[in-house]
Design an enzyme around this catalytic site. Structure first.
Site, short mmCIF file in Angstrom:
data_model
loop_
_atom_site.label_atom_id
_atom_site.label_comp_id
_atom_site.label_asym_id
_atom_site.label_seq_id
_atom_site.Cartn_x
_atom_site.Cartn_y
_atom_site.Cartn_z
N ARG A 82 0.61 -1.39 0.09
CA ARG A 82 -0.12 0.00 0.67
C ARG A 82 0.33 1.24 -0.30
O ARG A 82 1.51 0.94 0.73
CB ARG A 82 -0.85 -0.39 1.22
CG ARG A 82 -2.10 -0.48 1.43
CD ARG A 82 -3.34 -1.21 2.77
NE ARG A 82 -2.30 -1.55 3.46
CZ ARG A 82 -1.45 -0.86 4.02
NH1 ARG A 82 -1.90 0.86 4.28
NH2 ARG A 82 -0.99 -1.18 5.54
N TYR A 210 -1.44 -3.56 -7.12
CA TYR A 210 -1.31 -4.12 -5.72
C TYR A 210 -2.36 -3.44 -4.78
O TYR A 210 -3.29 -3.03 -4.73
CB TYR A 210 -0.20 -3.63 -4.46
CG TYR A 210 0.18 -3.71 -3.33
CD1 TYR A 210 0.81 -5.43 -3.34
CD2 TYR A 210 -0.27 -3.42 -2.60
CE1 TYR A 210 0.87 -5.71 -1.63
CE2 TYR A 210 -0.33 -3.80 -1.40
CZ TYR A 210 -0.02 -5.31 -0.86
OH TYR A 210 -0.25 -5.74 0.15
N LYS A 219 -9.82 -2.26 1.60
CA LYS A 219 -9.45 -1.30 2.46
C LYS A 219 -10.19 0.10 2.26
O LYS A 219 -10.42 0.87 3.07
CB LYS A 219 -7.56 -0.74 2.11
CG LYS A 219 -6.94 -1.84 2.53
CD LYS A 219 -6.94 -2.07 4.36
CE LYS A 219 -5.96 -4.28 4.45
NZ LYS A 219 -6.50 -4.11 5.72
N HIS A 239 -11.20 -1.99 11.96
CA HIS A 239 -9.87 -3.07 10.77
C HIS A 239 -9.38 -4.25 12.32
O HIS A 239 -8.54 -3.87 12.59
CB HIS A 239 -8.56 -2.13 10.63
CG HIS A 239 -7.11 -2.85 10.46
ND1 HIS A 239 -6.09 -2.85 10.64
CD2 HIS A 239 -7.42 -4.13 9.14
CE1 HIS A 239 -5.51 -2.95 9.75
NE2 HIS A 239 -6.06 -3.93 8.59
N SER A 261 -1.64 -3.67 10.56
CA SER A 261 -0.39 -5.05 9.13
C SER A 261 0.03 -5.82 9.62
O SER A 261 1.35 -5.02 10.16
CB SER A 261 -0.73 -4.62 8.19
OG SER A 261 -1.59 -3.43 7.23
N CYS A 263 1.29 -8.40 12.66
CA CYS A 263 1.37 -8.65 13.53
C CYS A 263 0.81 -9.44 14.07
O CYS A 263 -0.23 -9.85 15.22
CB CYS A 263 0.39 -7.44 14.26
SG CYS A 263 1.68 -6.05 14.36
N ASP A 288 -9.84 -9.34 9.13
CA ASP A 288 -9.81 -8.54 8.61
C ASP A 288 -10.68 -7.62 8.81
O ASP A 288 -9.56 -6.45 9.61
CB ASP A 288 -8.80 -8.04 6.84
CG ASP A 288 -7.79 -7.10 6.94
OD1 ASP A 288 -6.99 -6.96 8.31
OD2 ASP A 288 -8.36 -6.56 6.06
N ARG A 380 1.35 -11.59 -1.13
CA ARG A 380 0.21 -12.50 -0.36
C ARG A 380 -0.45 -13.29 -1.14
O ARG A 380 0.06 -14.08 -1.74
CB ARG A 380 -0.56 -10.39 -0.67
CG ARG A 380 -0.48 -9.54 -0.01
CD ARG A 380 -0.29 -9.29 1.13
NE ARG A 380 0.05 -8.78 2.08
CZ ARG A 380 -0.42 -7.90 3.33
NH1 ARG A 380 -1.75 -8.54 3.35
NH2 ARG A 380 -0.10 -7.04 3.86
C1 OXD Z 1 -3.23 -5.16 5.27
C2 OXD Z 1 -3.74 -5.51 5.24
O1 OXD Z 1 -2.40 -4.38 5.25
O2 OXD Z 1 -4.72 -6.36 5.82
O3 OXD Z 1 -3.59 -4.56 6.93
O4 OXD Z 1 -3.84 -5.72 4.03
MN MN Z 2 -5.39 -5.93 7.63
#
Ligand code: OXD
Ligand code: MN
Length: 599
Positions: A82, A210, A219, A239, A261, A263, A288, A380
Site C-alpha cells: 500500500r 497491488y 481497504k 480493522h 498490518s 502483527c 481483517d 500475499r
Molecule cells: C493490511 C492488510 O495491510 O490487511 O492491513 O493487507
Molecule cells: Mn489489514
C-alpha cells in the site's frame, strides 16, 4: 481532456439499472477501452479469465498436482505494498479528512486523476466487477461496482467478495452503490493515486496493481469509505478480525481484534488451541475487517464484509498457522512469492529446508547465497474463506455475531503487558486510540519504529481521526450490553531482546482469560492502567503445559509505571495533532492516568 468518443456498453441480462449503466457509459467514455466485459462470477468465467491471464503471462501456473487451482502473479517491483503517501481522502474541506490523512480537494482530484484516466484503457479491456461486501441478503451489506482494466483484479475480487450476478440482483435498480474506478496505467509511482470521495461514495485508483490499492472492496470501501458511512449511519467499520471461541460446555463467545498490518492477525483469527485445550474450538468469522451494528436487542453485532483472505505469506507454515496452510493449498492466487524448480510456491518461513535453487519473486534465479529474500516480505495470498477448515458457520449469517469482547493489539517490545482489561468503555477507547505499534513491511516506509495507530485504523480511517474517536465514544449510548475492551501484546521482549511469550497457539490462554473476564469468572489484579492477570499459578491464566518461567510470566504481565509515564507523555503529540477535535473524554483520561503516576 480529449473529446469523449461514444462507447457502446454491451447489453447484459444481469441488470438494467439505469444509474449503473449511466456511470459505466461515462467511465468508458473517459477511459476509452477497446471492449467492456461484465463479470458474472460464474465458474465458466473464472476458467476463461484464468486461461487468458495465463496466456498473457499475468498469472503463472503453479504445480497443479500439489497446488491445485493455484497461480502466481508477479507485480512490478515498484508496486508491492500500500502507498499511504499516495492515498488521499478527498472531502470538501481539509478538516473533514483530518490531520492523519492526505487530503486533496475533490474537484482538483477529479481533474488531476481524471486526466490520467483519460484514454487510459485504449487497447485494453474494461471489466465491470459488481460485488457485495457482506453476506448475501444482509441488511448490513453494501454493494460496490469496480471498473478495472486488470484481469488480476477481476480474479482476486471474485475470491475476496461475493462477486457478479448475485451483487446485481441485490442492487436491483438502486443508486446506492460504491463507484470504484481502477486503471493500472503505466505503474509509475509518480502517476499513482488512490483517491476516496466519501461524499460521492466513489473511489478512484490509478497507477497500481497491488491488492491493497486496487481490490477496492477491501481497504478502500470496507474501511475508508465504510468508516465514513458508519459515522453517518450510526455503525462502525473497523480493522478487526472476528472469531468465535467455544468452550467444552458449548458456550460460544465472539471476539473482535484490531491489530496493525502484519502483527499475526490472520494467525490469531485461525488459532488452533494447544493440546491442553481439549474440547475448545476457535472459529474464524473474519480475518481483517468487521462491520458492527447495534442489533434490536441492543447488543453489538459484527459481520465480515469479505469472502476471502488477502494475507501475508512469509512466516506462514504448519506450526504458525496450519489452518492458513490449508486455506492456501488450493484455489489461491499467490502474489510475489518465489517458485521452486518443481513449480511450487516458496517463501521465507515455509516448512522444510530452504531449496538450493529458486526463482525469486521478481522472476530471477535465486540461491541461498543470493543475499536477498526469495519472496517479497509483503508477498500475499488471496484465498477463499470457504477453504478455511475452521470457518465459523456464522460467517455467512446475514445478522452477524454478537460481540462480547474487543481486543486492541500492537507490536511492542516493552510497556504493554501480555493482556490488560480496560476499566470501562471510555478507558478502553483510550487504550485503543493511543495504541502504538512498531511498523512492518505491509506498507512502504521505515520498518521497526513505533507509530501511534489508533484502533489499527491510521491508514484506513476515511475521515477526521478526532471525529472517528468521538464516534467510538458516542456508540456507547446505543449499546445496551457493552462488549468488554482489552489490550494485548504478544511481542514483549526481555532486556536481551528475547520474546517473553511463545505466541501462536499459546495465545489461546489469553483468549480464555478474556472470555472468562467477559463472563466474570476469573480474579484479576488491578493496576493503575487496567486489570491484568495474576501471574501466580491457578490465578486465572491457564499455565498447564506451558514452558514459561515464573520470572518470564511476571515480566510479560508487568505494568511498569516508569514505562507508562513515557508512554503517556509520548501520546501528547498524538493528541496535539488532533487539535480541537481530540475528544475531551480521552485527553482527560490521559491527564488522569498521568496524575496518578506523578502523585
Ligand atoms: C493490511 C492488510 O495491510 O490487511 O492491513 O493487507
Ligand atoms: Mn489489514
Amino acid at each position: 481532456m480529449a473529446t469523449p468518443q461514444t462507447i457502446a456498453v454491451p447489453e447484459t441480462s444481469m441488470t438494467k439499472n439505469p444509474h449503473l449503466l449511466k456511470w459505466i457509459q461515462k467511465s468508458a467514455e473517459l477511459c476509452q477501452p477497446d471492449q467492456i466485459v461484465w463479470c458474472d462470477g460464474s465458474e465458466e468465467e473464472k476458467a476463461r479469465f484464468t486461461k487468458q491471464a495465463l496466456d498473457e503471462g499475468i498469472l503463472i501456473e503453479l504445480n497443479q498436482e500439489k497446488w491445485p487451482g493455484c497461480y502466481l502473479h508477479r507485480s512490478n517491483p515498484n508496486d508491492v505494498a500500500r502507498v499511504e503517501h499516495l492515498t488521499f481522502i478527498c472531502t470538501p474541506t481539509k478538516e473533514d479528512a483530518g490531520p492523519t490523512n492526505n487530503w486533496m480537494d475533490p474537484d482538483e482530484a477529479y481533474h488531476k486523476v481524471g486526466n490520467l484516466f483519460d484514454g487510459s484503457m485504449k487497447g485494453r479491456t474494461m471489466y465491470v466487477v459488481p460485488y457485495i461486501m457482506g453476506p448475501v441478503g444482509s441488511p448490513f451489506s453494501k454493494i460496490g461496482v469496480e471498473i478495472t482494466d486488470s484481469i488480476y483484479v477481476a480474479l482476486n475480487m471474485r475470491i475476496m467478495t461475493r462477486m457478479g450476478k448475485v451483487a446485481l440482483e441485490q442492487l436491483g435498480d438502486s443508486d446506492d452503490f460504491n463507484r470504484g474506478l481502477h486503471c493500472t496505467g503505466d505503474i509509475d509511482p509518480d502517476r499513482r493515486y488512490i483517491c476516496h470521495f466519501p461524499q460521492d461514495n466513489t473511489i478512484w485508483s490509478f497507477g497500481s496493481g497491488y491488492g491493497g490499492n486496487v481490490l477496492l472492496g477491501k481497504k478502500c470501501l470496507a474501511l475508508r469509505i465504510g468508516s465514513a458511512l458508519g459515522r453517518d449511519e450510526g455503525w462502525m467499520a473497523e480493522h478487526m478480525l472476528i472469531l468465535g471461541v467455544t468452550n467444552p460446555e458449548g458456550e460460544t463467545s465472539y471476539v473482535t481484534a484490531a491489530f496493525p498490518s502484519a502483527c499475526g492477525k490472520t494467525n490469531f483469527a485461525m488459532l488452533i488451541p494447544p493440546e491442553q485445550y481439549k474440547g475448545w474450538k476457535v472459529e474464524t468469522v473474519g480475518d481483517d475487517i468487521a462491520w458492527m451494528h447495534v442489533g434490536e436487542d441492543g447488543r453489538l453485532y459484527a459481520i465480515n464484509p469479505e469472502a476471502g483472505y488477502f494475507g501475508v505469506v512469509p512466516g506462514t507454515n504448519n506450526k504458525s498457522n496450519p489452518n492458513a496452510m490449508a486455506c492456501i493449498s488450493r484455489d489461491t492466487i499467490f502474489t510475489n512469492v518465489a517458485m521452486t524448480e518443481d513449480g511450487e510456491p516458496w517463501w521465507e518461513g515455509k516448512d522444510g529446508p530452504v531449496p538450493e535453487k529458486l526463482i525469486d519473486w521478481r522472476g530471477r534465479p535465486w540461491t541461498p547465497d543470493s543475499g536477498e529474500k526469495a519472496a517479497h516480505p509483503n508477498s500475499r495470498f488471496t484465498a477463499p474463506m470457504s477453504n478455511n477448515p475452521v470457518l465459523s458457520p456464522m460467517a455467512n449469517d446475514p445478522r452477524g455475531v454478537p460481540v462480547d469482547a474487543m481486543i486492541f493489539g500492537g507490536r511492542r517490545r516493552n510497556t504493554v503487558p501480555l493482556v490488560l482489561q480496560s476499566f470501562n468503555w471510555t478507558h478502553g477507547v483510550f487504550l485503543g486510540a493511543t495504541m502504538g505499534s512498531e511498523t512492518t513491511a505491509a506498507a512502504t516506509g521505515k520498518i521497526g519504529v513505533v507509530r501511534r495507530d489508533p484502533m489499527a485504523m491510521l491508514p484506513f480511517c476515511g475521515y477526521n481521526m478526532g471525529d472517528y474517536l468521538q464516534h467510538w465514544l458516542d456508540m456507547q449510548a446505543g449499546i445496551k450490553r457493552m462488549p468488554k475492551l482489552f489490550m494485548v501484546n504478544w511481542f514483549r521482549q526481555d532486556d536481551d531482546g528475547k520474546f517473553l511469550w511463545p505466541g501462536f497457539g499459546e495465545n489461546m490462554r489469553v483468549l480464555e482469560w478474556i472470555v472468562n473476564r467477559v463472563h466474570g469468572r476469573v480474579p484479576t489484579r488491578e493496576t493503575l492502567f487496567g486489570w491484568v492477570p495474576r501471574p501466580e499459578e491457578g490465578q486465572g491464566l491457564n499455565l498447564e503445559g506451558l514452558d514459561i518461567s515464573p520470572e518470564q510470566l511476571a515480566e510479560v504481565t508487568s505494568v511498569k509505571p516508569e514505562e507508562w509515564r513515557s508512554e503517556l507523555k509520548s501520546q501528547e503529540t498524538f493528541f496535539e495533532q488532533l487539535g480541537s477535535k481530540a475528544p475531551r473524554a480521552l485527553t482527560l483520561q490521559r491527564s488522569l492516568l498521568l496524575s496518578r503516576i506523578e502523585n
